[in-house]
Design a protein around this motif. Structure first.
Motif, PDB file in Angstrom:
ATOM      1  N   ARG A   1       0.841  -1.206   0.000  1.00  0.00           N
ATOM      2  CA  ARG A   1       0.000   0.000   0.000  1.00  0.00           C
ATOM      3  C   ARG A   1       0.871   1.248   0.000  1.00  0.00           C
ATOM      4  NH1 ARG A   1      -4.361  -0.696   4.714  1.00  0.00           N
ATOM      5  NH2 ARG A   1      -5.110  -2.718   4.101  1.00  0.00           N
ATOM      6  N   PRO A   2       0.415   2.249  -0.687  1.00  0.00           N
ATOM      7  CA  PRO A   2       1.192   3.500  -0.651  1.00  0.00           C
ATOM      8  C   PRO A   2       1.075   4.126   0.733  1.00  0.00           C
ATOM      9  CG  PRO A   2      -0.791   3.760  -1.981  1.00  0.00           C
ATOM     10  CD  PRO A   2      -0.703   2.337  -1.594  1.00  0.00           C
ATOM     11  N   GLN A   3       2.199   4.628   1.208  1.00  0.00           N
ATOM     12  CA  GLN A   3       2.232   5.279   2.524  1.00  0.00           C
ATOM     13  C   GLN A   3       1.687   6.691   2.413  1.00  0.00           C
ATOM     14  OE1 GLN A   3       3.119   3.783   5.351  1.00  0.00           O
ATOM     15  NE2 GLN A   3       3.609   1.854   4.292  1.00  0.00           N
ATOM     16  N   PRO A   4       0.874   7.080   3.372  1.00  0.00           N
ATOM     17  CA  PRO A   4       0.386   8.466   3.328  1.00  0.00           C
ATOM     18  C   PRO A   4       1.565   9.425   3.578  1.00  0.00           C
ATOM     19  CG  PRO A   4      -0.378   7.333   5.334  1.00  0.00           C
ATOM     20  CD  PRO A   4       0.335   6.335   4.496  1.00  0.00           C
ATOM     21  N   PRO A   5       1.557  10.608   2.933  1.00  0.00           N
ATOM     22  CA  PRO A   5       2.670  11.540   3.107  1.00  0.00           C
ATOM     23  C   PRO A   5       2.742  12.065   4.544  1.00  0.00           C
ATOM     24  CG  PRO A   5       0.911  12.506   1.764  1.00  0.00           C
ATOM     25  CD  PRO A   5       0.533  11.106   2.073  1.00  0.00           C
ATOM     26  N   THR A   6       3.907  12.158   5.030  1.00  0.00           N
ATOM     27  CA  THR A   6       4.119  12.689   6.384  1.00  0.00           C
ATOM     28  C   THR A   6       4.549  14.131   6.256  1.00  0.00           C
ATOM     29  OG1 THR A   6       6.355  11.852   6.418  1.00  0.00           O
ATOM     30  CG2 THR A   6       4.660  10.506   7.451  1.00  0.00           C
ATOM     31  N   GLY A   7       4.050  14.947   7.020  1.00  0.00           N
ATOM     32  CA  GLY A   7       4.253  16.255   7.153  1.00  0.00           C
ATOM     33  C   GLY A   7       4.878  17.366   6.897  1.00  0.00           C
TER      34      GLY A   7
END
Length: 118
Positions: A112-118
């Motif tokens: 799964r693609p990782q959600p972007p971190t900040g």
């Protein structure tokens, strides 16, 4: 008393009536002791028959018990080991399927693609 002879199949034999009437064939005279002796004989005969019936029933039960023991031994020695092997093979197959499912889930989670971190 004269005995009449009856002919049967070409043979002559004393008439039954002559034997019954004469009572000369009895080995002992008729006395009052015959009644208790007759009763004792009947009781002894009945006890003997009951014993024979009980002995035959015990023989049948013993044969059934031996047959049942053979069946139990056959189940323990042959059928149960086969069933245990089949159960072990099924458990191994289920364990392998479970591991494969877990690996598939990990791959899906890892891809799964990782959600972007900040």
């Amino acid at each position: 008393m004269p005995r009449r002879r009856d002919a049967a199949a070409g043979l002559t034999q004393p008439s039954l009536r002559s034997w019954v009437r004469s009572r000369s064939w009895l080995p002992f005279p008729i006395t009052t002791a015959l009644v208790p002796a007759k009763d004792a004989y009947r009781d002894a005969l009945r006890a003997g028959l009951e014993h024979a019936i009980a002995a035959d029933a015990a023989r049948i039960v013993a044969a059934e018990a031996a047959s049942t023991n053979r069946r139990i031994r056959a189940l323990k020695d042959r059928l149960l080991p086969l069933l245990e092997e089949a159960l072990a093979a099924i458990e191994l197959s289920l364990d392998e399927m479970e591991r494969a499912d877990i690996d598939g889930v990990r791959r899906v989670i890892g891809s799964r693609p990782q959600p972007p971190t900040g």
